[in-house]
Design an enzyme around this catalytic site. Structure first.
Site, PDB file in Angstrom:
ATOM      1  N   ILE A  25       1.058  -1.314   0.082  1.00 32.86           N
ATOM      2  CA  ILE A  25      -0.120   0.525  -0.153  1.00 32.86           C
ATOM      3  C   ILE A  25       0.361   1.463  -0.315  1.00 32.86           C
ATOM      4  O   ILE A  25       0.758   2.732  -0.436  1.00 32.86           O
ATOM      5  CB  ILE A  25      -1.332  -0.069   1.131  1.00 32.86           C
ATOM      6  CG1 ILE A  25      -2.222   0.982   0.781  1.00 32.86           C
ATOM      7  CG2 ILE A  25      -0.311   0.284   2.089  1.00 32.86           C
ATOM      8  CD1 ILE A  25      -3.096   0.744  -0.583  1.00 32.86           C
ATOM      9  N   SER A  47      11.784   0.332   6.719  1.00 27.65           N
ATOM     10  CA  SER A  47      11.680  -0.779   6.595  1.00 27.65           C
ATOM     11  C   SER A  47      12.190  -1.856   6.600  1.00 27.65           C
ATOM     12  O   SER A  47      13.243  -1.821   6.343  1.00 27.65           O
ATOM     13  CB  SER A  47      10.797  -0.700   4.952  1.00 27.65           C
ATOM     14  OG  SER A  47       9.199  -1.342   5.084  1.00 27.65           O
ATOM     15  N   LYS A 101      -5.543   1.848   7.588  1.00 22.36           N
ATOM     16  CA  LYS A 101      -6.489   1.087   7.897  1.00 22.36           C
ATOM     17  C   LYS A 101      -6.514  -0.356   8.586  1.00 22.36           C
ATOM     18  O   LYS A 101      -5.140  -0.852   7.354  1.00 22.36           O
ATOM     19  CB  LYS A 101      -7.504   1.458   7.782  1.00 22.36           C
ATOM     20  CG  LYS A 101      -7.724   1.290   6.564  1.00 22.36           C
ATOM     21  CD  LYS A 101      -7.298  -0.129   4.868  1.00 22.36           C
ATOM     22  CE  LYS A 101      -8.088  -1.869   5.998  1.00 22.36           C
ATOM     23  NZ  LYS A 101      -7.491  -2.661   4.616  1.00 22.36           N
ATOM     24  N   ASP A 179      -9.822  -7.784   6.914  1.00 22.45           N
ATOM     25  CA  ASP A 179      -9.148  -6.849   6.430  1.00 22.45           C
ATOM     26  C   ASP A 179      -9.147  -6.341   5.292  1.00 22.45           C
ATOM     27  O   ASP A 179      -9.454  -4.751   5.377  1.00 22.45           O
ATOM     28  CB  ASP A 179      -7.863  -6.743   6.117  1.00 22.45           C
ATOM     29  CG  ASP A 179      -6.547  -6.108   5.169  1.00 22.45           C
ATOM     30  OD1 ASP A 179      -6.062  -5.196   6.927  1.00 22.45           O
ATOM     31  OD2 ASP A 179      -6.451  -6.064   4.424  1.00 22.45           O
TER      32      ASP A 179
HETATM   33  P1  NAP Z   1       2.629  -5.649   2.658  1.00 24.52           P
HETATM   34  O1  NAP Z   1       2.469  -5.869   2.087  1.00 24.52           O
HETATM   35  O2  NAP Z   1       2.721  -6.859   4.295  1.00 24.52           O
HETATM   36  O3  NAP Z   1       2.956  -4.546   3.837  1.00 24.52           O
HETATM   37  C1  NAP Z   1       4.070  -4.787   5.287  1.00 24.52           C
HETATM   38  C2  NAP Z   1       4.953  -4.054   5.264  1.00 24.52           C
HETATM   39  O4  NAP Z   1       4.896  -3.352   6.365  1.00 24.52           O
HETATM   40  C3  NAP Z   1       6.077  -4.398   4.207  1.00 24.52           C
HETATM   41  O5  NAP Z   1       6.855  -3.836   4.106  1.00 24.52           O
HETATM   42  C4  NAP Z   1       6.976  -4.514   6.360  1.00 24.52           C
HETATM   43  O6  NAP Z   1       8.396  -4.479   5.373  1.00 24.52           O
HETATM   44  C5  NAP Z   1       6.844  -3.904   6.763  1.00 24.52           C
HETATM   45  N1  NAP Z   1       6.589  -3.689   8.056  1.00 24.52           N
HETATM   46  C6  NAP Z   1       6.694  -4.948   9.086  1.00 24.52           C
HETATM   47  N2  NAP Z   1       6.864  -4.798  10.423  1.00 24.52           N
HETATM   48  C7  NAP Z   1       6.974  -3.377  10.435  1.00 24.52           C
HETATM   49  C8  NAP Z   1       7.391  -3.055  12.236  1.00 24.52           C
HETATM   50  N3  NAP Z   1       7.622  -3.759  12.706  1.00 24.52           N
HETATM   51  N4  NAP Z   1       8.411  -1.700  11.611  1.00 24.52           N
HETATM   52  C9  NAP Z   1       8.401  -1.041   9.919  1.00 24.52           C
HETATM   53  N5  NAP Z   1       8.108  -1.789   9.100  1.00 24.52           N
HETATM   54  C10 NAP Z   1       7.180  -3.454   8.904  1.00 24.52           C
HETATM   55  O7  NAP Z   1       0.897  -5.068   3.901  1.00 24.52           O
HETATM   56  P2  NAP Z   1       0.083  -3.906   3.013  1.00 24.52           P
HETATM   57  O8  NAP Z   1      -0.901  -5.060   1.804  1.00 24.52           O
HETATM   58  O9  NAP Z   1       1.241  -3.077   2.563  1.00 24.52           O
HETATM   59  O10 NAP Z   1      -0.684  -3.543   4.066  1.00 24.52           O
HETATM   60  C11 NAP Z   1      -0.298  -2.547   4.970  1.00 24.52           C
HETATM   61  C12 NAP Z   1      -1.317  -2.124   5.574  1.00 24.52           C
HETATM   62  O11 NAP Z   1      -1.973  -1.280   4.856  1.00 24.52           O
HETATM   63  C13 NAP Z   1      -2.229  -2.855   6.710  1.00 24.52           C
HETATM   64  O12 NAP Z   1      -3.112  -2.367   7.834  1.00 24.52           O
HETATM   65  C14 NAP Z   1      -3.665  -3.379   5.631  1.00 24.52           C
HETATM   66  O13 NAP Z   1      -4.511  -3.135   5.614  1.00 24.52           O
HETATM   67  C15 NAP Z   1      -3.804  -1.326   4.960  1.00 24.52           C
HETATM   68  N6  NAP Z   1      -3.912  -0.715   3.114  1.00 24.52           N
HETATM   69  C16 NAP Z   1      -3.419  -2.101   2.674  1.00 24.52           C
HETATM   70  C17 NAP Z   1      -4.646  -2.158   1.113  1.00 24.52           C
HETATM   71  C18 NAP Z   1      -4.058  -3.454   0.281  1.00 24.52           C
HETATM   72  O14 NAP Z   1      -4.738  -2.981  -0.930  1.00 24.52           O
HETATM   73  N7  NAP Z   1      -3.050  -4.130  -0.184  1.00 24.52           N
HETATM   74  C19 NAP Z   1      -5.604  -1.078   0.999  1.00 24.52           C
HETATM   75  C20 NAP Z   1      -5.548  -0.554   1.674  1.00 24.52           C
HETATM   76  C21 NAP Z   1      -5.146  -0.526   3.457  1.00 24.52           C
HETATM   77  P3  NAP Z   1       9.407  -5.287   4.972  1.00 24.52           P
HETATM   78  O15 NAP Z   1       9.049  -5.739   3.803  1.00 24.52           O
HETATM   79  O16 NAP Z   1       9.986  -4.694   4.298  1.00 24.52           O
HETATM   80  O17 NAP Z   1       9.424  -6.329   5.586  1.00 24.52           O
END
Ligand code: NAP
Length: 320
Positions: A25, A47, A101, A179
């Site tokens: 995201i 990150s 969120k 989610d």
């Molecule tokens: P994601 O692709 O798994 O990304 C999450 C990121 O957080 C990863 O890059 C990870 O780092 C990083 N992370 C994990 N633990 C951490 C920590 N302790 N300190 C700093 N960084 C950390 O997930 P995402 O889809 O982007 O979703 C993240 C959030 O956005 C969720 O709450 C989700 O509900 C929300 N969201 C997602 C979407 C969607 O379409 N995907 C849409 C709207 C909102 P590394 O990669 O560096 O290990």
């Protein structure tokens, strides 16, 4: 002289932002939305592992803030399970905080983040991007103008397609199908003006997971209007992010594609492209500049209530 003064004022208005959690995201939405807003500047990101091209990235928030003390606000785009820890560090460092969120893994954590920000005198935004989908406000207006009989949410998507490798979603605190489902609840709590109560929820949890993969939920407003929600993370073929509304007079409204398309009694009223994050970031900028916060926890409260009254049903194990 006049021109110099003007550009100085404009620069003063620019909010310097850092990102934490450089995953899907952050890269898909936050980076382009910040970069396309002249009132915002993306300074750097942090990150543990991800290093997206074109972003100055650090291992931790502390390293990022040490290298860039000019950062005034941080958008937290991590999974929810670490949101409190990260948000607390951001607030303690005196920076404004934008929370993806859901704002945290529990209501208690989200309330604590809100209170810590207030005590520190920084702005906090619990962001609900789906509320900025183009047809949401028109739906709210339509519903406010007539008695409503029922609302039916159908949110069905393929987790393998949209969330590859995101193992945190099925871990405790990851919320499973809630989610994406919480996006529908963020729209619901905007378009329905009365309090929404959860009456019944069937939570289908794979035997090897902590969070549901399918949910059927019955809700009701405090005035008795019926609301149903069907969430499915195993949907193949057509993907559905729709809300169907029926008025007491039998008129039918459909808000589909996550809030970008609106149809009333079979007639297309709106069909637009998604531009949710630009509205969200404009709101965050306003909050910071006016020294206020926006932490509405009502969508998270509905999810929490579903877990409280819901029945757990074992589903086949989930293998990505
Ligand atoms: P994601 O692709 O798994 O990304 C999450 C990121 O957080 C990863 O890059 C990870 O780092 C990083 N992370 C994990 N633990 C951490 C920590 N302790 N300190 C700093 N960084 C950390 O997930 P995402 O889809 O982007 O979703 C993240 C959030 O956005 C969720 O709450 C989700 O509900 C929300 N969201 C997602 C979407 C969607 O379409 N995907 C849409 C709207 C909102 P590394 O990669 O560096 O290990």
């Amino acid at each position: 002289m006049f021109g110099f003064g003007k550009s100085k004022v404009q620069k003063k208005n620019v909010l310097k932002i850092g990102l934490i959690g450089l995953g899907k995201i952050a890269v898909d939405q936050h980076v382009p939305s910040i970069r396309s807003n002249p009132n915002l500047e993306l300074v750097a990101g942090a990150s543990p592992g991800s290093r997206p091209e074109g972003i100055k990235a650090y291992n931790t928030l502390a390293e990022m803030l040490k290298a860039h003390p000019e950062i005034e606000a941080v958008a937290v785009c991590t999974p929810p399970q670490v949101r409190l820890k990260v948000a607390r560090e951001v607030i303690e460092a005196g920076r404004h905080v934008f929370l993806e969120k859901p704002p945290a893994a529990t209501i208690g954590e989200a309330e604590l983040i809100r209170d810590l920000a207030a005590a520190k005198g920084v702005s906090a935004l619990a962001s609900w991007h789906s509320r900025y989908a183009p047809a949401v406000e028109a739906t709210r207006k339509w519903m406010g103008e007539r008695p409503i009989k029922s609302v039916h949410i159908v949110w069905k998507e393929n987790v393998r397609q949209w969330h590859p490798g995101q193992t945190w979603i099925f871990e405790a605190g990851g919320m499973g199908v809630f989610d994406p489902g919480i996006n529908s609840l963020s729209i619901l709590t905007r378009i329905v003006r009365d309090t929404v109560l959860v009456k019944k929820a069937d939570l289908h949890i794979p035997s090897n997971c902590d969070a549901p993969i399918q949910v059927e939920m019955d809700m009701q407003t405090d005035k008795g209007m019926a609301i149903r929600a069907d969430y499915d993370f195993l949907q193949t073929g057509v993907q559905t992010w729709s809300i169907f509304v029926e008025s007491e007079a039998g008129e039918k409204l459909t808000l589909s594609m996550g809030g970008t398309e609106l149809e009333i009694d079979g007639k297309t009223i709106m069909k637009e492209k998604e531009a949710e994050y630009s509205g969200l970031y404009a709101h965050f900028h306003d909050l910071v500049k006016s020294g206020t916060s926006d932490v509405d926890l009502s969508p998270l409260r509905i999810v929490a209530d579903a877990f409280m009254v819901g029945k757990r049903i074992e589903a086949p194990s989930y293998i990505e």
